[in-house]
Design an enzyme around this catalytic site. Structure first.
Site, short mmCIF file in Angstrom:
data_model
loop_
_atom_site.label_atom_id
_atom_site.label_comp_id
_atom_site.label_asym_id
_atom_site.label_seq_id
_atom_site.Cartn_x
_atom_site.Cartn_y
_atom_site.Cartn_z
N ASP A 198 0.82 -1.21 0.00
CA ASP A 198 0.00 0.00 0.00
C ASP A 198 0.86 1.26 0.00
O ASP A 198 1.83 1.36 0.75
CB ASP A 198 -0.92 0.01 1.23
CG ASP A 198 -2.00 -1.06 1.12
OD1 ASP A 198 -2.15 -1.63 0.02
OD2 ASP A 198 -2.68 -1.33 2.13
N TYR A 200 1.33 22.50 -11.56
CA TYR A 200 1.94 21.20 -11.87
C TYR A 200 3.42 21.38 -12.21
O TYR A 200 4.29 20.68 -11.68
CB TYR A 200 1.20 20.55 -13.04
CG TYR A 200 1.83 19.27 -13.53
CD1 TYR A 200 1.64 18.08 -12.85
CD2 TYR A 200 2.62 19.26 -14.68
CE1 TYR A 200 2.23 16.91 -13.29
CE2 TYR A 200 3.22 18.10 -15.13
CZ TYR A 200 3.02 16.92 -14.44
OH TYR A 200 3.59 15.76 -14.86
#
Lengths: 495, 252
Positions: free
Chosen positions: B65, B158
């Protein structure tokens, strides 16, 4: 802690261990300063897949114990002269023990039959041969270079041109001293049993350490059986063979009449003469076979060195032009058919030792050596592998073909009865595909590749090639349950 | 270990469902048998699907995970990724593009981009570097972007995160010199992937497979910085030096 230290020097009959050097006393070990930590790049002889490792120069067994204690999480790897082609003697992020300074020949027993030598494991075969020859004593198994240590020769169970008559190096080891992960030194004698099931734990540790690639402990000393020779020369028969079929036929019928046999073959020429080769076979020369001039110094060791290759060569020095030229030269320089020629050790055994650091010729990318063996019954597979190499476009100059005799009890020893072939391949794009395809052929007939030269095998293939792996793992897990002795090879092959 | 012919034994994908990361895994899987792949990503169908696909290609896959924004979980993610042994190639591939106009006006989205694209890669990068330094081998592949090389008005939130990302991993590569561990920074241009789905394609667009091929070749050649496609290097080298007033007028 004291018990741990004392174990390093077990009481030996007659007092004192063979390895107890005069300047080292067990009581002194505690005061040993920590060994210097130096992260350096080390690599195998092929110079591909190198590693950053903490290299410790070891001058005594006490140093080894000291290094073992500092092992840390990445374990330790014994290393000799670094002639293994692959990653067997390097340990990324961990400790690599340079054992070449354990280089004393302790005693020679020339009177016993067979004669024996007791020595430290860092002695090179070169040193040993030079020391023994004047007494008419001979190292029974010589690999393709003399620049290997006795410890390395045992750990890789090296073989020579006389495997079909004498077996591998391990067959001639009477006993060795193994430094165990707990710091104790265990002397292991060659067991009497001739099947694995008949061996006790020490017997299994003996044979598991032979060919065990340094994973059961550090070999620090050994007693090796020797042979007697009258001269330092060989009587050699040479034959040029026109193609692979001719070569294999001649070896199949004639090898048994010689103690030593090996063929160099041309891996560049295709077509009708694919597999043309020079077959050299011989025996140790007797005094009566020498001419009067050589008879004056029959045991003279002739090992000329013509200098060292400088580190200036680019990649692709081995290209179509140079490989063809070399192959043509090497084939033509051999006599077509010659019987009983006298050759010295270098000419017959170690032509490459004439030039030091010849691996630099391959440039910074390095090369790998692919050596495999398949059973005699897999004659066709052997030829197919041979053709795959020759037609692959990958170029190899130093190519050796041999017939192995019976193997020994070591679960990881390479030799088994069959055909073995070795090629030196420069690292280039697509080489992995060729080697993977060769692996597949080799596995399909129960063959294997040689760990001392490997730098690319996968764990899965390795397991298929060495069916007695579980026997080895049981020995190693008993000797070194925490896997303190490890190497990049061991990690790669999930050992 | 990366073996003598340049094939790794183990691969860690941080962002295990990224198109480029999976293309890299497929490329390595096709090159040699027995590749071990650790897929670190959020649990879900996409990760399960990726694991199944790589298993079918002969890989031994472990799922781990990864939640980029949960910084407290990163150490456990890296521990799990190294639980079965050394990692030879670690690809830092996760990231968010976000809607460019929304991003500079929505503080939450801006923060999310900064955390996922910069803060998390820095945190995970340090954790990775410590591991690779200890094992003294291994390559971190940092998937950067040409967007960070000269940040443009059109997607500057970004772009700014990628500028920071790029600078961090270039520096990390320098810091790791001499340790045996290495960093490769990959600067793709426009890549046709699920990240850019529905967007107008820019010139010199590449596919994830092209980025993967170039990356694998660069890892083998031990390079530390590449552009994909290669000519993008010269385009960006020019753009970097265009004066601001002129740059503003370019249709970028």
């Amino acid at each position: 802690m004291n018990a741990f230290v004392r174990n390093a020097f077990p009481a030996m009959p007659g007092g004192g261990s063979d390895l107890d050097l005069p300047h080292i006393r067990p009581s002194g070990i505690e005061e040993q300063p920590p060994l210097p930590q130096q992260l350096v790049e080390i690599h195998g002889w092929g110079r591909a897949a190198g590693a950053m490792s903490h290299l410790h120069g070891i001058e005594s067994v006490a140093d080894v114990v000291s290094a073992l204690r500092q092992g840390g999480g990445r374990g330790v790897t014994p290393r000799g002269l670094g002639r293994s082609y692959g990653d067997a003697a390097q340990n990324s992020g961990g400790i690599t023990l340079d054992l070449t300074r354990l280089d004393k020949i302790l005693s020679v027993d020339a009177a016993s039959e067979p004669p024996t030598v007791t020595l430290q494991a860092g002695v090179s075969i070169d040193t040993l041969m030079k020391a023994l020859l004047p007494f008419g004593l001979w190292v029974p198994v010589l690999p393709g270079t003399r620049q290997v240590t006795i410890g390395g020769a045992i750990a890789a169970d090296v073989h020579g041109k006389n495997h079909h008559t004498q077996g591998s190096f391990g067959n001639h080891v009477r006993s060795f001293d193994l430094l165990m992960p707990d710091g104790s030194v265990k002397t292991l004698d060659r067991p009497a049993g001739d099947t694995w099931d008949a061996l006790d734990d020490d017997g299994r540790l003996f044979w598991g350490t032979i060919g065990g690639m340094g994973l059961t402990g550090a070999i620090v000393g050994a007693v090796v059986e020797l042979q007697r020779v009258e001269t330092a020369y060989f009587t050699v028969d040479t034959d040029r063979c026109s193609d692979i079929d001719d070569l294999m036929a001649r070896m199949s019928t004639g090898d048994d009449s010689y103690n030593y046999s090996v063929a160099w073959f041309d891996a560049v020429t295709r077509g009708k003469h694919m597999g043309r080769a020079v077959l050299t076979r011989g025996d140790k020369a007797k005094l009566s076979q020498l001419d009067p001039k050589r008879r004056r110094e029959p045991l003279r060791f002739a090992a000329p060195s013509f200098g060292t290759i400088p580190e200036v060569f680019p990649n692709r020095m081995v290209n179509v032009a140079t490989a063809k030229a070399f192959s043509e030269f090497w084939f033509r320089k051999a006599p077509k058919h010659q019987v009983g020629a006298l050759q010295n050790i270098t000419a017959f055994f170690h032509p490459l030792d004439i030039v030091a650091e010849w691996n630099r010729l391959y440039g910074p990318n390095g090369f790998l050596q692919y050596q495999f063996v398949v059973p005699f019954s897999a004659h066709e597979t052997f030829k197919r592998c041979f053709e795959m190499i020759v037609t692959s476009g990958h170029l190899s100059c130093l190519n050796v073909l041999k017939r192995f005799g019976p193997g020994n009890l070591s679960p990881l020893s390479f030799p088994m009865p069959g055909w073995t072939l070795t090629v030196d391949l420069p690292i280039e794009a697509g080489l992995d595909k060729l080697c993977d395809a060769l692996d597949e052929e080799v596995v399909s007939v129960g063959g294997r590749v040689y760990l001392a030269k490997d730098s690319r095998l996968t764990a899965e293939r390795f397991r298929q090639m060495y069916p007695r792996l579980d026997a080895f793992l049981a020995v190693r897990d008993r000797a070194d349950p925490e896997h303190l002795f490890i190497s990049d090879l061991a990690r790669r092959l999930a050992l | 270990m990366i073996n003598a012919t340049g094939n790794p034994q183990s691969l860690l994908l941080l962002g295990g469902t990224s198109d480029i990361a999976l293309a890299i895994a497929r490329t390595y899987a096709r090159r040699g048998g027995g590749l071990r792949v650790v897929l670190a990503a959020r649990p879900g169908e996409r990760r399960t699907g990726a694991a199944a696909e790589l298993s079918a290609l002969g890989c031994r896959v472990t799922e781990v995970d990864l939640d980029a924004r949960d910084h407290a979980s990163h150490a456990a993610t890296i521990d799990a990724a190294f639980a079965e042994g050394d990692v030879d190639v670690a690809v830092v591939a996760f990231g968010l593009l976000g809607d460019a106009e929304q991003a500079w006006q929505d503080p939450e989205l801006a923060l999310e981009l900064a955390e996922v694209n910069y803060a998390a890669p820095v945190h995970l990068g340090v954790l990775l570097a410590n591991r690779l330094k200890d094992q003294a081998h291994g390559v971190i592949v940092a998937l950067s972007s040409v967007a960070g090389e000269r940040v443009r008005r059109s997607n500057f939130v970004y772009g700014s995160t990628k500028a920071g990302f790029d600078g961090f991993y270039l520096g990390l590569g320098e810091a790791l010199r001499g340790t045996g561990a290495r960093v490769l920074v990959v600067r793709p241009g426009f890549v046709r992937s699920k990240m850019t789905d529905g967007m107008d394609e820019a010139p010199l667009a590449a596919t994830p497979q092209e980025v993967a091929d170039a990356t694998v070749a660069a890892v083998t050649a031990q390079r530390d910085l590449i552009w994909v496609p290669a000519p993008m290097r010269f385009v960006m080298s020019g753009l970097r030096h265009v004066p601001r007033p002129l740059f503003r007028k370019l249709p970028l």
